[in-house]
Design a protein around this motif. Structure first.
Motif, short mmCIF file in Angstrom:
data_model
loop_
_atom_site.label_atom_id
_atom_site.label_comp_id
_atom_site.label_asym_id
_atom_site.label_seq_id
_atom_site.Cartn_x
_atom_site.Cartn_y
_atom_site.Cartn_z
N VAL A 262 -15.29 -39.81 -58.22
CA VAL A 262 -16.12 -40.99 -58.48
C VAL A 262 -16.67 -41.49 -57.15
N PRO A 263 -17.98 -41.71 -57.05
CA PRO A 263 -18.54 -42.26 -55.80
C PRO A 263 -18.00 -43.67 -55.54
N ALA A 264 -18.13 -44.09 -54.29
CA ALA A 264 -17.74 -45.46 -53.95
C ALA A 264 -18.53 -46.44 -54.81
N LEU A 265 -17.83 -47.45 -55.32
CA LEU A 265 -18.46 -48.44 -56.19
C LEU A 265 -18.95 -49.64 -55.38
N ARG A 266 -20.07 -50.19 -55.80
CA ARG A 266 -20.60 -51.42 -55.19
C ARG A 266 -20.08 -52.60 -55.99
N TYR A 267 -19.31 -53.43 -55.33
CA TYR A 267 -18.64 -54.51 -56.06
C TYR A 267 -19.62 -55.44 -56.75
N GLU A 268 -20.65 -55.88 -56.05
CA GLU A 268 -21.54 -56.90 -56.61
C GLU A 268 -22.34 -56.40 -57.80
N SER A 269 -22.81 -55.16 -57.76
CA SER A 269 -23.68 -54.67 -58.84
C SER A 269 -22.93 -53.90 -59.93
N GLU A 270 -21.69 -53.47 -59.63
CA GLU A 270 -21.01 -52.60 -60.58
C GLU A 270 -19.67 -53.13 -61.09
N LEU A 271 -19.05 -54.08 -60.41
CA LEU A 271 -17.76 -54.58 -60.87
C LEU A 271 -17.69 -56.10 -61.00
N PHE A 272 -18.61 -56.80 -60.38
CA PHE A 272 -18.57 -58.26 -60.44
C PHE A 272 -18.82 -58.74 -61.87
N TYR A 273 -18.64 -60.01 -62.11
CA TYR A 273 -18.76 -60.63 -63.43
C TYR A 273 -17.72 -60.09 -64.41
N GLU A 274 -16.53 -59.81 -63.87
CA GLU A 274 -15.37 -59.43 -64.66
C GLU A 274 -15.58 -58.19 -65.52
N LYS A 275 -16.38 -57.28 -65.01
CA LYS A 275 -16.43 -55.95 -65.63
C LYS A 275 -15.11 -55.23 -65.35
N GLU A 276 -14.74 -54.32 -66.25
CA GLU A 276 -13.47 -53.60 -66.09
C GLU A 276 -13.69 -52.09 -66.24
N LEU A 277 -12.90 -51.34 -65.47
CA LEU A 277 -12.87 -49.89 -65.55
C LEU A 277 -11.46 -49.48 -65.99
N ARG A 278 -11.35 -48.78 -67.12
CA ARG A 278 -10.05 -48.40 -67.66
C ARG A 278 -9.99 -46.90 -67.90
N SER A 279 -8.83 -46.31 -67.68
CA SER A 279 -8.64 -44.91 -68.03
C SER A 279 -8.02 -44.82 -69.43
N VAL A 280 -8.06 -43.62 -69.97
CA VAL A 280 -7.45 -43.34 -71.27
C VAL A 280 -6.50 -42.17 -71.05
N THR A 281 -5.24 -42.35 -71.39
CA THR A 281 -4.24 -41.31 -71.20
C THR A 281 -3.65 -40.91 -72.54
N SER A 282 -4.05 -39.76 -73.04
CA SER A 282 -3.52 -39.22 -74.29
C SER A 282 -3.63 -40.28 -75.39
N ASN A 283 -2.66 -40.30 -76.28
CA ASN A 283 -2.65 -41.23 -77.40
C ASN A 283 -1.24 -41.34 -77.92
N THR A 284 -0.98 -42.35 -78.69
CA THR A 284 0.30 -42.45 -79.38
C THR A 284 0.17 -41.82 -80.76
N ARG A 285 1.31 -41.49 -81.37
CA ARG A 285 1.27 -40.97 -82.74
C ARG A 285 0.72 -42.01 -83.70
N GLU A 286 0.96 -43.27 -83.40
CA GLU A 286 0.43 -44.32 -84.25
C GLU A 286 -1.10 -44.33 -84.21
N ASN A 287 -1.68 -44.11 -83.02
CA ASN A 287 -3.14 -43.96 -82.94
C ASN A 287 -3.62 -42.84 -83.86
N GLY A 288 -2.90 -41.72 -83.84
CA GLY A 288 -3.28 -40.59 -84.67
C GLY A 288 -3.21 -40.91 -86.15
N ARG A 289 -2.14 -41.55 -86.56
CA ARG A 289 -2.01 -41.89 -87.98
C ARG A 289 -3.07 -42.91 -88.40
N GLU A 290 -3.34 -43.88 -87.53
CA GLU A 290 -4.39 -44.87 -87.84
C GLU A 290 -5.74 -44.18 -88.02
#
Length: 334
Positions: A262-290
């Motif tokens: 991932v390139p370096a992020l610019r805080y003011e234009s890409e993360l400010f105003y409470e934007k969030e960056l989240r990863s996704v790691t696999s899933n739970t079995r409950e996610n699968g059943r849902e």
């Protein structure tokens, strides 16, 4: 039985898989023996074959979107019968006792193991699965259409949850392969406005056919600010692009198990105003059943392209080259 093995991880153009003959596996305690009918071709399989993911089991058989029939029961199995239809997915084992498992986050278990990476998967005529991690499948969906739901569908659903998309929210999907086109159907059914940003005319056409509001290139700005976005493409340089497309308070979820830098992020234009960056790691079995419960409710269906089991290497190459929309599925004719 016939099975594909990752002989020498490397570019799929060099044919890292080899078709081998192996004995039908014996199910261990608490395991089911599964006669494979169909197995989806997931981008994670490509990462295993090409060595993007470190080798966990030498000569592993890939494949973790398995639809099959119970062919045998190991000791201590309860609640399953020979002849029942069964699904095998990515998450194969967790310890059940760590702090993550105890608090409902088994996808973060440090002892977790995965089908087609830690144990042989579904690019074969038979595989095994711990009964506690096997899925019962909706009867109204056929084998080929079901296979991609068992990873692409489930992980897409978890990625959608990770965006915390508000009711009626505006969702951007970067990349539109097997997982994204299933995720889009759930989001649309729940009232979201979906904008797709992806390469390939076929994928853009599929997005519009499914009811998405727009379909543009991966580096194009969407027609309106987004409340949430999911990055399905394994391209780290799209992270700042997607963050810039978010409205204030928006969330970007990265759905892939592998991502280029991932390139370096610019805080003011890409993360400010409470934007969030989240990863996704696999899933739970409950996610699968849902998710599998929503398949019938929302009419979620995979766009599929069938390949014989003997053409697994070609299917991976076509996936890498973006030669099809939707998802590829290996069909066992043996």
């Amino acid at each position: 039985m016939r099975a594909w093995a990752v002989e020498r991880p490397g570019p799929v153009e060099r044919e890292p898989l080899r078709l081998v003959g192996r004995a039908v596996p014996e199910p261990g305690s608490g395991e089911l023996l599964v006669h494979v009918r169909a197995c989806g071709v997931c981008r994670t399989d490509l990462h295993v074959a090409e060595g993007d993911l470190p080798v966990h089991r030498a000569g592993v058989t890939p494949g973790h979107e398995v639809v099959g029939v119970v062919a045998g029961l190991g000791p201590e199995v309860r609640g399953w019968e020979v002849g029942e239809r069964v699904g095998v997915a990515w998450l194969r084992h967790t310890d059940g006792t760590c702090r993550y498992c105890v608090h409902g986050a088994e996808n973060l278990c440090p002892s977790s193991e995965y089908t087609g990476w830690d144990a042989d998967g579904g690019y074969a005529e038979y595989t095994t699965v711990p009964a506690d991690f096997a899925y019962r499948l909706p009867a109204e969906v056929d084998d080929i259409a079901l296979a991609p739901l068992l990873c692409a569908g489930i992980i897409g659903y978890r990625a959608l949850l990770r965006t915390s998309l508000p009711p009626g929210g505006r969702l951007g999907l970067y990349g539109f392969g097997g997982s994204a086109h299933l995720c889009a159907q759930v989001a649309l059914a729940q009232g979201a406005t979906v904008h797709v940003l992806t390469r390939g005319e076929d994928s853009r056409r599929l997005a519009l056919d499914l009811g998405c509001a727009s379909a543009g290139g991966p580096y194009d700005p969407p027609p309106e600010p987004l409340d949430g976005a999911i990055l399905f493409a394994p391209a780290g340089d799209l992270v700042p692009v997607a963050l810039r497309a978010l409205d204030r308070g928006g969330v970007l979820a990265v759905a892939g198990i592998h991502l280029s830098d991932v390139p370096a992020l610019r805080y003011e234009s890409e993360l400010f105003y409470e934007k969030e960056l989240r990863s996704v790691t696999s899933n739970t079995r409950e996610n699968g059943r849902e998710f599998l419960g929503l398949v019938a409710r929302y009419g979620v269906r995979a766009t599929t392209h069938a390949y014989p089991l003997a053409q697994a290497q070609r299917a991976l190459g076509d996936l890498k080259a973006g030669r099809f929309d939707g998802a590829a599925v290996l069909v066992n004719d043996g």
